[in-house]
Design a protein around this motif. Structure first.
Motif, PDB file in Angstrom:
ATOM      1  N   ALA A  49       0.820  -1.222   0.000  1.00 43.76           N
ATOM      2  CA  ALA A  49       0.000   0.000   0.000  1.00 43.76           C
ATOM      3  C   ALA A  49       0.850   1.267   0.000  1.00 43.76           C
ATOM      4  O   ALA A  49       0.349   2.343  -0.321  1.00 43.76           O
ATOM      5  CB  ALA A  49      -0.935   0.006   1.209  1.00 43.76           C
ATOM      6  N   ILE A  50       2.110   1.140   0.339  1.00 49.95           N
ATOM      7  CA  ILE A  50       3.018   2.295   0.319  1.00 49.95           C
ATOM      8  C   ILE A  50       3.814   2.322  -0.981  1.00 49.95           C
ATOM      9  O   ILE A  50       3.898   3.349  -1.663  1.00 49.95           O
ATOM     10  CB  ILE A  50       3.973   2.271   1.532  1.00 49.95           C
ATOM     11  CG1 ILE A  50       3.178   2.453   2.824  1.00 49.95           C
ATOM     12  CG2 ILE A  50       5.063   3.336   1.398  1.00 49.95           C
ATOM     13  CD1 ILE A  50       3.960   2.169   4.088  1.00 49.95           C
ATOM     14  N   VAL A  51       4.402   1.186  -1.349  1.00 55.24           N
ATOM     15  CA  VAL A  51       5.330   1.129  -2.484  1.00 55.24           C
ATOM     16  C   VAL A  51       4.630   1.343  -3.826  1.00 55.24           C
ATOM     17  O   VAL A  51       5.083   2.146  -4.647  1.00 55.24           O
ATOM     18  CB  VAL A  51       6.088  -0.224  -2.488  1.00 55.24           C
ATOM     19  CG1 VAL A  51       6.885  -0.408  -3.768  1.00 55.24           C
ATOM     20  CG2 VAL A  51       6.987  -0.326  -1.259  1.00 55.24           C
ATOM     21  N   PHE A  52       3.510   0.669  -4.050  1.00 53.32           N
ATOM     22  CA  PHE A  52       2.918   0.690  -5.388  1.00 53.32           C
ATOM     23  C   PHE A  52       2.206   1.990  -5.760  1.00 53.32           C
ATOM     24  O   PHE A  52       2.249   2.382  -6.924  1.00 53.32           O
ATOM     25  CB  PHE A  52       2.069  -0.563  -5.615  1.00 53.32           C
ATOM     26  CG  PHE A  52       2.960  -1.746  -5.855  1.00 53.32           C
ATOM     27  CD1 PHE A  52       3.374  -2.066  -7.133  1.00 53.32           C
ATOM     28  CD2 PHE A  52       3.440  -2.494  -4.796  1.00 53.32           C
ATOM     29  CE1 PHE A  52       4.237  -3.121  -7.367  1.00 53.32           C
ATOM     30  CE2 PHE A  52       4.304  -3.555  -5.014  1.00 53.32           C
ATOM     31  CZ  PHE A  52       4.703  -3.873  -6.301  1.00 53.32           C
ATOM     32  N   PRO A  53       1.583   2.697  -4.830  1.00 51.47           N
ATOM     33  CA  PRO A  53       1.083   4.024  -5.229  1.00 51.47           C
ATOM     34  C   PRO A  53       2.216   4.963  -5.652  1.00 51.47           C
ATOM     35  O   PRO A  53       2.055   5.761  -6.569  1.00 51.47           O
ATOM     36  CB  PRO A  53       0.388   4.538  -3.965  1.00 51.47           C
ATOM     37  CG  PRO A  53      -0.010   3.301  -3.235  1.00 51.47           C
ATOM     38  CD  PRO A  53       1.101   2.312  -3.511  1.00 51.47           C
ATOM     39  N   LEU A  54       3.371   4.826  -5.005  1.00 51.90           N
ATOM     40  CA  LEU A  54       4.523   5.650  -5.389  1.00 51.90           C
ATOM     41  C   LEU A  54       5.010   5.283  -6.794  1.00 51.90           C
ATOM     42  O   LEU A  54       5.286   6.162  -7.615  1.00 51.90           O
ATOM     43  CB  LEU A  54       5.657   5.492  -4.374  1.00 51.90           C
ATOM     44  CG  LEU A  54       5.372   6.042  -2.979  1.00 51.90           C
ATOM     45  CD1 LEU A  54       6.500   5.670  -2.021  1.00 51.90           C
ATOM     46  CD2 LEU A  54       5.172   7.548  -3.016  1.00 51.90           C
ATOM     47  N   LEU A  55       5.094   3.982  -7.071  1.00 57.88           N
ATOM     48  CA  LEU A  55       5.509   3.541  -8.404  1.00 57.88           C
ATOM     49  C   LEU A  55       4.507   3.985  -9.468  1.00 57.88           C
ATOM     50  O   LEU A  55       4.900   4.452 -10.547  1.00 57.88           O
ATOM     51  CB  LEU A  55       5.674   2.019  -8.436  1.00 57.88           C
ATOM     52  CG  LEU A  55       6.833   1.449  -7.617  1.00 57.88           C
ATOM     53  CD1 LEU A  55       6.784  -0.078  -7.619  1.00 57.88           C
ATOM     54  CD2 LEU A  55       8.167   1.963  -8.132  1.00 57.88           C
TER      55      LEU A  55
END
Length: 169
Positions: A142-148
């Motif tokens: 939930a943190i990594v993929f919105p950033l990507l």
């Protein structure tokens, strides 16, 4: 079988159907003279979306989704986003695609959700990249993929805007 499997399976099947629809639409458009533009980043979109589902699976399976008020709220947001997703896809009809494909002589769609914002489906994906992992208690995802996703949109949206401006001219 637990709720995790049903929900995860539903989302995967939904995405696979969308890929098939996109391929069908791409074929239909190209038969009418459409061209793909700025496709260099597309493979990274595919990689990120694929890794998103793998990440959820690795981080959260086989945890049981315990329905609390919080998870119920997230599930509600998820189903609302699915309604908006369907609205976006149905508004574009055969012009909807996962690639940037331009059909010369076509008109820019300015109805439905596209009357409200320029790229509503990208907004929906951004929301889903937070909500879906939270539903599965996959907090790192939930943190990594919105950033990507955000980084990819910094590349994709300017390319798409330039392509859409050519339609408008």
């Amino acid at each position: 079988m637990n709720f995790f499997v049903y929900l995860y399976g539903f989302i995967l099947v939904q995405r696979l159907v969308e890929v098939l629809v996109a391929k069908y639409n791409e074929k239909w458009m190209k038969e009418r003279g459409a061209v793909e533009v700025a496709g260099g980043h597309y493979k990274y979109i595919v990689i990120v979306h694929t890794l998103f589902f793998i990440s959820i699976l690795l981080e959260a399976y086989p945890k049981e989704i315990l329905l609390s008020d919080w998870k119920g709220f997230l599930l509600g947001i998820f189903f609302v986003t699915q309604g908006f997703r369907i609205w976006c896809l149905s508004t574009l009809g055969r012009y909807w695609n996962t690639k940037i494909i331009i059909l010369p002589g076509s008109e820019l769609v300015k109805k439905g959700p596209y009357k409200i914002m320029k790229h509503p489906n990208y907004f929906i994906v951004a929301v889903e990249f937070v909500v879906i992992p939270l539903l599965f208690s996959a907090y790192v995802t939930a943190i990594v993929f919105p950033l990507l996703h955000g980084l990819l949109m910094l590349i994709r949206i300017p390319h798409e805007n330039r392509a859409l401006e050519k339609i408008s001219e």
